[in-house]
Design an enzyme around this catalytic site. Structure first.
Site, short mmCIF file in Angstrom:
data_model
loop_
_atom_site.label_atom_id
_atom_site.label_comp_id
_atom_site.label_asym_id
_atom_site.label_seq_id
_atom_site.Cartn_x
_atom_site.Cartn_y
_atom_site.Cartn_z
N ARG A 155 0.82 -1.21 0.00
CA ARG A 155 0.00 0.00 0.00
C ARG A 155 0.85 1.27 0.00
O ARG A 155 0.69 2.15 -0.84
CB ARG A 155 -0.90 -0.06 1.24
N THR A 156 1.76 1.36 0.95
CA THR A 156 2.59 2.57 1.07
C THR A 156 3.50 2.70 -0.16
O THR A 156 3.70 3.80 -0.68
CB THR A 156 3.42 2.51 2.36
N LYS A 178 23.22 -10.14 0.98
CA LYS A 178 24.65 -10.47 0.90
C LYS A 178 25.40 -9.93 2.11
O LYS A 178 26.63 -10.05 2.18
CB LYS A 178 25.25 -9.89 -0.38
N ARG A 199 11.31 2.11 3.93
CA ARG A 199 10.61 1.45 5.04
C ARG A 199 11.53 0.37 5.59
O ARG A 199 12.22 -0.32 4.85
CB ARG A 199 9.30 0.82 4.57
N HIS A 225 5.62 6.97 11.26
CA HIS A 225 5.18 6.83 9.88
C HIS A 225 4.73 8.21 9.43
O HIS A 225 3.54 8.47 9.26
CB HIS A 225 4.03 5.81 9.82
#
Lengths: 142, 307
Positions: free
Chosen positions: B54-55, B83, B104, B132
């Site tokens: 969504r974001t 890695k 995020r 957020h």
């Protein structure tokens, strides 16, 4: 009363809150010192009733911010020729870097290699800090 | 001046700077066709160390609607993170390729740490249960459009207030406006964290109460911000089952609410708002999603300095 000789040249860390002397002793790695040191616990104090003290017969580098962070009421006396030539009163530092660890398991500091744990002073009266990254509260009093 | 800045915490920007973003967002909403080439030749890097379709789609749509391009990864398994690359190296690399970054990360404070190594603007697109800020921008823009301003409001926050980062960000952001009252509605186990009370509410002498039942306070609210009680935030299944249905908004509870109540939700919803509420004129949560994209467009434009 237990008598510890006065020192000619060195440092006396005075007015340490009882019980905190050992923490500072360990932090300064004085257990490994090759000069004379004394940790005095539960000495009589006119100011606080009881106190811890550390006498160091040597001139060493002290991180005053760290000492202030451990106990802001500490006094550091610099001694020369058996006299106090400088008296330093400590206070809580605004920032503490690389000294305490953030205890929040979800904080980025728990995962990244080489990251320095950083805390900023939030409340001087209560001795409350917060992690610069995750805002986790840190207080000596717990 | 917002050009070149990072957005990590909702309080990184002043109230005046937020106003600039909201005003631009409203201009875009009214005349989106005027902004379709604003970011031609610019690239947004989306670094999603934790999946959030969504974001990510909101950021990517925002950039594409401005005429820009998007690169990035939607989960760490498709990047060099697997890695063993450290965060500073990843950020330096991506900052060399792109003009702006949205990140995020499941760990709290990761975007703050990353921003120290980025020479392009870095936007926190959510860090664990912490902050957020772009959701907060969406929330604030929606309140501003619904109420006409961001002052003199009684805001109810309902559900998981302990782990709900959108709640923490919203409290921080709204506490800067005049005459805001909070009513915090949650089970005792999921109350807002101590640092929010110490650092924000108590420090700024903001009027707030903590209650357990939505129906006891709903008639006092101007804004009702519902949140999902997330299964993954619970330590055990039994607690989740016991609490998950405690805070469900339905038509019955809404009977005693104000006529001009604004109901918000960061989405996705599970069952905390009954579907029968969706057609109520007080339900603003789908508009809120759309405003989220517009406010990200405005944010990107401001941080790039193209508007």
């Amino acid at each position: 009363m237990l008598n510890i000789n006065s020192i000619t040249k060195g440092i006396v860390i005075d007015h340490i809150k009882p019980g905190y002397g050992i923490r500072i002793f360990e932090y300064l790695k004085l257990d490994r010192a090759n000069f004379t040191v004394a940790l005095i616990m539960n000495a009589t104090s006119r100011k606080y009733g009881r106190k811890d003290m550390i006498k160091i017969e040597n001139v060493i580098d002290l991180d005053l911010a760290m000492l202030g962070f451990i106990d802001p009421n500490i006094t550091v006396n610099i001694i020369e020729d058996e006299k106090i030539i400088e008296k330093i009163n400590l206070s809580l530092p605004d920032r503490v870097e690389g000294i305490i660890q953030c205890k929040n398991p979800r904080c980025i500091t728990s995962e990244e290699r080489g990251i320095t744990h950083k805390f900023v002073l939030l409340d001087e009266n209560k001795g409350i800090y917060k992690c610069e990254y995750c805002d986790q509260i840190y207080s000596w009093e717990g | 001046m917002l050009k070149g800045r990072h957005l990590i915490d909702p309080q990184d920007f002043s109230v005046e700077e937020l106003d600039q973003i909201f005003s631009l967002a409203e201009e875009i909403i009214n005349n989106p066709e005027n902004f379709t080439h604003l970011c031609n030749g610019k690239i947004l890097g989306t670094l999603f160390y934790e999946p959030s379709t969504r974001t990510r789609l909101s950021f990517e749509s925002a950039m594409l609607r401005l005429g820009g391009e998007v690169v990035g990864f939607s989960e760490p398994s498709s990047s060099s993170v697997t890695k063993g690359e450290n965060l500073p190296d990843t950020i330096r690399t991506v900052a060399a390729y792109t003009d702006i970054i949205a990140m995020r990360h499941p760990k709290e404070g990761a975007p703050k740490y990353a921003s120290q190594f980025s020479n392009v603007p870095l936007i926190n697109a959510g860090d664990g249960g912490h902050q957020h800020p772009t959701q907060t921008l969406a929330d604030l823009l929606t309140i501003r459009i619904a109420k006409g301003n961001l002052t003199n409001l009684t805001i109810g926050l309902c559900g998981d207030l302990k782990f709900g980062r959108t709640v923490h960000s919203l409290i921080k952001a709204m506490s800067r406006y005049e005459n805001i009252k909070f009513i915090l509605i949650s089970p005792n186990e999921l109350q807002v964290p101590k640092y929010i009370k110490t650092e924000v509410l108590d420090r700024k002498l903001i009027d707030y109460i903590e209650v357990e039942r939505l129906e006891d306070v709903i008639e006092r609210l101007d804004i009702l911000y519902m949140t999902r009680v997330q299964k993954e935030r619970f330590f055990n299944e039994a607690d989740y089952i016991r609490l998950k249905d405690s805070y469900i908004l339905d038509k019955e509870k809404l009977k005693s609410a104000k006529e001009d109540l604004t109901i918000l939700h960061p989405l996705p919803r599970v069952n905390e708002i009954s579907m029968e509420v969706d057609n109520d004129p007080r339900a603003w949560y789908f508009k809120q999603v759309r405003y989220g994209m517009f406010v990200r467009m405005a944010l990107i434009a401001k941080l790039l300095g193209v508007k």
